[in-house]
Each structure stands twice: as C-alpha cells, then as structure tokens.
Design a protein around this motif. Structure first.
Motif, PDB file in Angstrom:
ATOM      1  N   ALA A 186       4.002  -6.464  -9.240  1.00 56.67           N
ATOM      2  CA  ALA A 186       3.215  -5.910 -10.353  1.00 56.67           C
ATOM      3  C   ALA A 186       2.973  -4.431 -10.075  1.00 56.67           C
ATOM      4  CB  ALA A 186       1.889  -6.646 -10.486  1.00 56.67           C
ATOM      5  N   GLU A 187       3.398  -3.566 -11.002  1.00 56.24           N
ATOM      6  CA  GLU A 187       3.294  -2.131 -10.735  1.00 56.24           C
ATOM      7  C   GLU A 187       1.836  -1.694 -10.598  1.00 56.24           C
ATOM      8  OE1 GLU A 187       5.412   0.332 -13.524  1.00 56.24           O
ATOM      9  OE2 GLU A 187       5.053   2.135 -12.344  1.00 56.24           O
ATOM     10  N   ASN A 188       0.929  -2.279 -11.367  1.00 48.73           N
ATOM     11  CA  ASN A 188      -0.509  -1.933 -11.305  1.00 48.73           C
ATOM     12  C   ASN A 188      -1.450  -3.133 -11.437  1.00 48.73           C
ATOM     13  OD1 ASN A 188      -0.554   1.122 -11.275  1.00 48.73           O
ATOM     14  ND2 ASN A 188       0.701   0.798 -13.105  1.00 48.73           N
ATOM     15  N   MET A 242      -2.174  -6.017 -10.103  1.00 46.03           N
ATOM     16  CA  MET A 242      -2.887  -6.753  -9.046  1.00 46.03           C
ATOM     17  C   MET A 242      -3.699  -5.826  -8.150  1.00 46.03           C
ATOM     18  SD  MET A 242      -0.251  -9.804  -8.029  1.00 46.03           S
ATOM     19  CE  MET A 242       0.582 -10.773  -9.324  1.00 46.03           C
ATOM     20  N   LYS A 243      -3.822  -4.558  -8.556  1.00 51.72           N
ATOM     21  CA  LYS A 243      -4.619  -3.603  -7.777  1.00 51.72           C
ATOM     22  C   LYS A 243      -6.120  -3.855  -7.994  1.00 51.72           C
ATOM     23  CE  LYS A 243      -0.843  -0.231  -7.809  1.00 51.72           C
ATOM     24  NZ  LYS A 243      -0.310   1.029  -8.394  1.00 51.72           N
ATOM     25  N   TRP A 244      -6.909  -3.237  -7.134  1.00 46.71           N
ATOM     26  CA  TRP A 244      -8.367  -3.507  -7.119  1.00 46.71           C
ATOM     27  C   TRP A 244      -9.016  -3.190  -8.461  1.00 46.71           C
ATOM     28  CZ3 TRP A 244     -11.767  -1.625  -2.365  1.00 46.71           C
ATOM     29  CH2 TRP A 244     -12.987  -2.310  -2.376  1.00 46.71           C
ATOM     30  N   GLY A 301       2.772  -9.591  -3.849  1.00 43.60           N
ATOM     31  CA  GLY A 301       1.452  -9.158  -4.295  1.00 43.60           C
ATOM     32  C   GLY A 301       1.194  -7.735  -3.823  1.00 43.60           C
ATOM     33  N   HIS A 302       0.683  -6.899  -4.734  1.00 43.22           N
ATOM     34  CA  HIS A 302       0.492  -5.472  -4.429  1.00 43.22           C
ATOM     35  C   HIS A 302      -0.712  -4.965  -5.188  1.00 43.22           C
ATOM     36  CE1 HIS A 302       1.659  -1.264  -3.740  1.00 43.22           C
ATOM     37  NE2 HIS A 302       1.376  -1.045  -5.007  1.00 43.22           N
ATOM     38  N   ALA A 303      -1.706  -4.440  -4.556  1.00 41.95           N
ATOM     39  CA  ALA A 303      -1.984  -4.347  -3.134  1.00 41.95           C
ATOM     40  C   ALA A 303      -3.478  -4.696  -2.992  1.00 41.95           C
ATOM     41  CB  ALA A 303      -1.724  -2.939  -2.617  1.00 41.95           C
ATOM     42  N   VAL A 332      -2.734  -4.063   3.025  1.00 42.22           N
ATOM     43  CA  VAL A 332      -3.267  -2.697   3.091  1.00 42.22           C
ATOM     44  C   VAL A 332      -2.136  -1.731   2.751  1.00 42.22           C
ATOM     45  CG1 VAL A 332      -4.174  -0.913   4.643  1.00 42.22           C
ATOM     46  CG2 VAL A 332      -5.124  -3.237   4.693  1.00 42.22           C
ATOM     47  N   ASN A 333      -2.441  -0.773   1.900  1.00 45.14           N
ATOM     48  CA  ASN A 333      -1.474   0.195   1.403  1.00 45.14           C
ATOM     49  C   ASN A 333      -1.895   1.609   1.799  1.00 45.14           C
ATOM     50  OD1 ASN A 333       0.861   0.739  -0.221  1.00 45.14           O
ATOM     51  ND2 ASN A 333      -0.427   1.213  -2.004  1.00 45.14           N
ATOM     52  N   GLU A 334      -0.988   2.358   2.387  1.00 48.70           N
ATOM     53  CA  GLU A 334      -1.149   3.812   2.563  1.00 48.70           C
ATOM     54  C   GLU A 334      -2.386   4.226   3.365  1.00 48.70           C
ATOM     55  OE1 GLU A 334      -0.829   5.660  -1.301  1.00 48.70           O
ATOM     56  OE2 GLU A 334       1.224   4.980  -1.581  1.00 48.70           O
ATOM     57  N   THR A 391      10.125  -1.440  -0.271  1.00 49.77           N
ATOM     58  CA  THR A 391       9.212  -2.011  -1.264  1.00 49.77           C
ATOM     59  C   THR A 391       9.073  -1.248  -2.573  1.00 49.77           C
ATOM     60  OG1 THR A 391       7.419  -0.847  -0.143  1.00 49.77           O
ATOM     61  CG2 THR A 391       7.778  -3.168   0.442  1.00 49.77           C
ATOM     62  N   GLU A 392       9.409   0.044  -2.606  1.00 53.03           N
ATOM     63  CA  GLU A 392       9.171   0.833  -3.833  1.00 53.03           C
ATOM     64  C   GLU A 392      10.294   1.848  -4.044  1.00 53.03           C
ATOM     65  OE1 GLU A 392       5.181   2.433  -4.005  1.00 53.03           O
ATOM     66  OE2 GLU A 392       4.317   0.628  -3.121  1.00 53.03           O
ATOM     67  N   LEU A 393      11.509   1.416  -3.810  1.00 56.28           N
ATOM     68  CA  LEU A 393      12.624   2.353  -3.768  1.00 56.28           C
ATOM     69  C   LEU A 393      12.855   3.063  -5.107  1.00 56.28           C
ATOM     70  CD1 LEU A 393      15.055   3.511  -2.176  1.00 56.28           C
ATOM     71  CD2 LEU A 393      16.355   1.499  -2.915  1.00 56.28           C
TER      72      LEU A 393
HETATM   73  C1  XIL Z   1       1.985   3.882  -9.125  1.00 57.49           C
HETATM   74  C2  XIL Z   1       2.382   3.288 -10.466  1.00 57.49           C
HETATM   75  O1  XIL Z   1       3.794   3.264 -10.546  1.00 57.49           O
HETATM   76  C3  XIL Z   1       1.799   4.108 -11.583  1.00 57.49           C
HETATM   77  O2  XIL Z   1       2.005   3.436 -12.834  1.00 57.49           O
HETATM   78  C4  XIL Z   1       0.304   4.320 -11.368  1.00 57.49           C
HETATM   79  O3  XIL Z   1      -0.189   5.204 -12.364  1.00 57.49           O
HETATM   80  C5  XIL Z   1       0.021   4.895 -10.007  1.00 57.49           C
HETATM   81  O4  XIL Z   1       0.583   4.032  -9.024  1.00 57.49           O
HETATM   82  N1  XIL Z   1       2.655   3.980  -4.057  1.00 57.49           N
HETATM   83  C6  XIL Z   1       2.234   2.709  -4.405  1.00 57.49           C
HETATM   84  C7  XIL Z   1       2.263   2.283  -5.833  1.00 57.49           C
HETATM   85  O5  XIL Z   1       1.952   1.901  -3.523  1.00 57.49           O
HETATM   86  O6  XIL Z   1       1.239   1.377  -6.139  1.00 57.49           O
HETATM   87  C8  XIL Z   1       2.212   3.478  -6.762  1.00 57.49           C
HETATM   88  O7  XIL Z   1       2.392   3.001  -8.100  1.00 57.49           O
HETATM   89  C9  XIL Z   1       3.245   4.499  -6.384  1.00 57.49           C
HETATM   90  C10 XIL Z   1       3.000   5.021  -4.995  1.00 57.49           C
END
Ligand code: XIL
Length: 297
Positions: free
Chosen positions: A42-44, A46-48, A79-81, A125-127, A231-233
C-alpha cells in the motif's frame, strides 16, 4: 515466463508493486496489476496517519481495500509501515516521551493485530537512520523516546503477528556506506541479542544505476541471517533500462534476496513527478526498462 511475477517465481522470488486504493477503479491500472505482479504494498494506506487518524480510533478502510485487492487475486502483501517519522497523524506529532512511546507501541500492536495472518511481511520501522557520515539514528520524536524504540517496536510486532516477517526499511542504504553500515550494525546487534528481525528492505530510489557495491551490500545483510528485499524501486535517468537490469541481477545473485517491488505501476503513478522512473508509461505500455527486467529475471 511472460510476466514479471511469473518470471520471478521461476527462482522462488516475487515481483511486486506499490498501489493506491484510489486507483482501483482504473481498469488499465488494475489490468497491469493483476497480470504482472505477485506482491502488493500500500503506497500510503497502511501508514500511521491513515490507520489511526485519532488516538485510539483505527481506520482500516483503504488499507483493507489494498489488502483485499491483492489477496482476492492471489497476491501477497507487504505491510508498510508501522512506525516512521513521516506521515504521522497530527496528534502523534504533538506527543513526546513515555506518552508517545506508549502510543507508538499501541499503534504497532493494533495494526499488526488487525492484519495478523494476512501479510507476508511488515516494514516495522521505516527510515530511522540519519543521512550522511554519522552512521547513527535520525533525530525524530520517536528517537527521542529512547534508543530502544526500534527493538520495542519489533518485539510488539512479533507478539501481535508471529507469522509475519519483520523488516527494517530505509533509503540511501543501497550501497556500502556509513548509513547502511549503521543499519548493518543494528541488525547484527538484534540478531546477537535475540531481538526479532527477519528482513531488511533497501528502498532503492535510484538514478541511472545502483551503486557498484549494491550486490555486496545485499550479500553482507544476507550473511547476518536476514532476508533482503528491494522494496521501493524506481530509477530516473537515461540509463534507466540498464539500471533496472543491474538491480534485478544483483538480487538474483544473492539467495536471500527474496523479491523486488517497484514503487508504482505507470510513470504517471510515480511520486517522483516528471522523472518517469517506472516500468510502464502513462498509457500503460511496457517500456524498455520492463523488457530489461523481464530478461534479467
Ligand atoms: C511516498 C508516497 O509514494 C507518496 O504518495 C506520499 O505522498 C509520500 O510517501 N519512502 C517510503 C514511502 O518509505 O512510504 C514513500 O512513499 C516514499 C519514500
């Protein structure tokens, strides 16, 4: 094989894409998704900020749309993130100390419990690491709750969903550098102390090509006893097609590199506006980069 997912499966791997719930009514988009990909992020959704817009009030509507689109079509879900310094709801941005720590761990527990048994892996955990030469943690409200916040999150995720692979995910950790070495040292420490961690995600937002030591970096994480996923290529630049082939070959050269996910389907879906960093053009046609990946798989 004639699809990315099918070709990746020949070596026991997956090929995934990040998708948006709001695009699931677009038939061109859904046709490519269903045909080509075997994993979904899920691009957004499942985020907090999306899943807990108010403290203690959870909303899984759009996360479940993405999940069900995948599961109903035979795909798995990453699942992210669970915890990240960005895309936090406003209420969490305003907390600190033990109050924030409790809220964060509760968030991990609640979301991982909702999706228990349904996701293949979580970016727990991300970043969390700093850019540059320090090799240390990024300053954030979560980091200021204490250096043990990451292991507390992994332990809570394991307790909530014992079947999910638990991953640490970051960017600019693709080659061997101070930041990736900071992550490497954390993973090594977690493994030595029995903190549950199963995988490391390399986001791989690239221009032209991966670093020359990309495969060596994947290999050194694998040698710690964790799986590695790309994971996000996405790859901008005129050498894009060759870059995608190089990433694919590096993953296939390491047994524990178990899959690759691209961060979107068509160029017009990319968060990197104007950079056209994906495998399909805005009309849904396969690009040279697509053929390059398929031939490398
Ligand atoms: C990005 C999404 O693609 C955008 O739609 C949103 O506005 C911002 O987040 N690293 C990550 C992703 O782990 O969750 C991010 O996704 C891109 C950078």
């Amino acid at each position: 094989a004639t699809t990315l997912g099918g070709a990746a499966a020949q070596t026991g791997r997956y090929f995934g894409a990040a998708i948006a719930a709001g695009k699931l009514g677009d038939s061109t988009y859904v046709n490519i998704l269903n045909r080509e990909f075997s994993m979904v992020t899920a691009e957004n959704e499942m985020k907090w900020d999306a899943t807990e817009p108010n403290r203690g009030q959870f909303n899984y509507t759009n996360g479940d749309r993405v999940l069900n689109q995948a599961l109903n079509n035979g795909k798995r879900v990453r699942g992210h993130a669970l915890l990240w310094h960005q895309q936090q709801p406003g209420w969490a941005q305003g907390l600190s100390g033990s109050t924030l720590r409790s809220a964060a761990i509760n968030h991990v527990t609640q979301v991982a419990t909702h999706y228990r048994g349904k996701v293949y892996a979580w970016d727990v955990v991300n970043e969390a690491f700093a850019d540059g030469s320090s090799g240390g943690r990024r300053d954030s409200n979560l980091q200021r709750t204490g250096n043990d916040w990451i292991e507390a999150a992994f332990r809570a995720a394991r307790a909530a969903d014992p079947g999910a692979k638990l991953c640490y995910n970051d960017y600019n950790t693709d080659g061997i550098n101070a930041k990736s070495t900071g992550v490497y040292n954390m993973v090594r420490d977690f493994k030595s102390r029995g903190v549950p961690i199963d995988c490391v995600g390399l986001q791989s937002h690239l221009t032209n090509s991966p670093p020359g030591d990309y495969q060596a970096n994947i290999q050194r994480f694998a040698d710690l006893g964790v799986d590695v996923q790309i994971t996000e290529l996405d790859i901008a630049g005129s050498n894009q097609a060759n870059g995608f082939a190089a990433v694919t070959k590096a993953c296939l050269a390491v047994a524990r590199c178990t899959g690759i996910t691209v961060w979107g389907i068509r160029d017009s879906d990319s968060w990197r506006t104007g950079e056209n960093p994906l495998l399909f053009d805005g009309s849904g046609n396969k690009k040279a980069a697509y053929t390059s990946v398929l031939n490398a798989l």
